[in-house]
Design an enzyme around this catalytic site. Structure first.
Site, PDB file in Angstrom:
ATOM      1  N   GLN A 199     -49.007 -55.059 -35.757  1.00 17.08           N
ATOM      2  CA  GLN A 199     -49.229 -54.320 -34.568  1.00 17.08           C
ATOM      3  C   GLN A 199     -50.912 -54.122 -34.502  1.00 17.08           C
ATOM      4  OE1 GLN A 199     -46.308 -52.398 -33.035  1.00 17.08           O
ATOM      5  NE2 GLN A 199     -45.838 -54.432 -33.912  1.00 17.08           N
ATOM      6  N   ALA A 240     -43.761 -44.060 -29.120  1.00 19.96           N
ATOM      7  CA  ALA A 240     -43.769 -45.249 -29.715  1.00 19.96           C
ATOM      8  C   ALA A 240     -44.876 -46.148 -29.089  1.00 19.96           C
ATOM      9  CB  ALA A 240     -42.333 -46.074 -29.254  1.00 19.96           C
ATOM     10  N   HIS A 241     -45.129 -47.456 -29.784  1.00 17.94           N
ATOM     11  CA  HIS A 241     -46.151 -48.401 -29.099  1.00 17.94           C
ATOM     12  C   HIS A 241     -46.153 -48.853 -27.932  1.00 17.94           C
ATOM     13  CE1 HIS A 241     -43.669 -52.002 -30.564  1.00 17.94           C
ATOM     14  NE2 HIS A 241     -43.185 -51.271 -29.785  1.00 17.94           N
ATOM     15  N   ASN A 242     -47.484 -48.554 -27.586  1.00 22.95           N
ATOM     16  CA  ASN A 242     -47.722 -49.017 -26.035  1.00 22.95           C
ATOM     17  C   ASN A 242     -47.413 -48.137 -25.236  1.00 22.95           C
ATOM     18  OD1 ASN A 242     -47.552 -51.979 -27.539  1.00 22.95           O
ATOM     19  ND2 ASN A 242     -49.269 -51.638 -26.612  1.00 22.95           N
TER      20      ASN A 242
END
Length: 352
Positions: A199, A240-242
């Site tokens: 990540q 969560a990511h993004n």
């Protein structure tokens, strides 16, 4: 009650309120209508509590003009009593003010930049290349990862963790246990074996953002996870990511937002809402509690899913009916076909 006190005249001037009562009456704290005494200021913001106004013993009450007409006691009359209460609450906040300087037990990297007006508490860790702005407070045991930045006036409660490359704007408030910049949940599957994906993005947070206790915001897989200006996040939220969250959006506790979801500005997401990944929610959306959002929302408004609470026996009957819906739909289609086959064609009859 604390040592802080203000006269009604001072409070009225601060709010721009209409004062009804003695301006030299001293107010030493805030309390509910039910619990207030002569030294308290109370407020009425919800009609269901109007019944407590008659017997209220408060030194004064924040009221709108309509409610003030029927109240005989001292009052500060404002357009929005709840907003006025919010503004005055900071005057009576007993939260301790941290002393300026770096505690001797803190660990600060040689190339980290800490403004001289910041307060760095016991056992804080500030890693290489991090920047701590003017007036920032870091509570005990906070960790600020490499190259992370905290803007002017930020306040971090004890045990907040920022991983590397987290950028936070001005006047942030972050409660204990929050983790920002943890690795997003990214894996590639090859023949049943999961291969971790690095990540390599960060987290970018705007100005005037508040983040509740034990809330987590994952770093981006490639680009940054983005939290806009004025966003308010309750406790135990998972982002969560993004994910992208637009300006002035608020989320209540236990919301879960899956990866790469984009949420617009001025949205309200109630407690326990879940959102699948890779969808978009437009500006001005209100999602009610425990809703599962499985597709994009393109029109402003209120959205819900699931069923409301009902007695358990009734719920079991409803659940049984839901399981029968598919069979009932097929039978209805068959009946419609049979009805169409035996029903005269009215258009054909009229043409004849």
């Amino acid at each position: 009650m604390g040592a802080v006190q203000f006269s009604l005249g001072q409070l009225a001037e601060r709010l721009g309120a209409t004062l009804r009562g003695a301006p030299d009456t001293l107010i030493r704290g805030l309390a509910s209508l039910q619990d207030a005494g002569p030294g308290h200021l109370s407020f009425l913001a919800n009609a269901q509590y109007r019944k407590h106004l008659t017997g209220c013993r408060a030194g004064a009450v924040l009221l709108n003009s309509a409610d003030a007409e029927g109240y005989v006691g001292a009052a500060l009359i404002v357009a929005n009593p709840y907003l006025a209460y919010a503004q005055l609450s900071h005057l009576f906040d007993p939260k301790p003010q941290a002393a300026t300087g770096i505690h001797p037990t803190a660990s600060v990297a040689a190339d980290a930049r800490v403004d001289g007006s910041a307060s760095i508490g016991p056992y804080v860790v500030i890693e290489s290349g991090a920047q701590i702005g003017p007036g920032v407070t870091l509570g005990a045991h906070c960790v600020v990862g490499a190259r992370s930045i905290i803007g002017e006036g930020g306040w971090l409660a004890p045990r907040v963790t920022l991983y590397h490359d987290v950028r936070i704007g001005k006047r942030a408030v972050i409660q204990s246990g929050a983790v920002i910049g943890g690795e997003g949940f990214g894996f590639a599957n090859e023949k049943g074996v999961w291969q971790k994906i690095a990540q390599i993005g960060g987290v970018s947070i705007g100005d005037d953002v508040e983040i509740g206790a034990n809330t987590t915001i994952d770093r981006g897989a490639l680009a940054d996870t983005l939290i806009g200006n004025g966003v308010k996040l309750d406790n135990q939220i998972m982002i969560a990511h993004n994910v992208q969250v637009g300006d002035n959006t608020a989320m209540a506790g236990c919301v879960g937002i899956s990866g790469s979801t984009k949420i617009g500005k001025n949205c309200m997401i109630a407690g326990g809402v879940g959102m699948v990944g890779h969808i978009e929610v437009c500006d001005g959306v209100f999602v009610t509690g425990m809703t599962m959002v499985t597709r994009s929302i393109t029109e402003p408004g209120a959205y819900s899913s699931g069923t409301a609470m009902q007695p358990a026996a009734e719920w079991r009957k409803s659940a049984a009916r839901i399981r029968q819906l598919d069979d009932m739909a097929r039978r209805l289609q068959q009946l419609e076909k049979q009805l169409a086959a035996v029903t005269p064609n009215t258009n054909a009859s009229s043409d004849a």
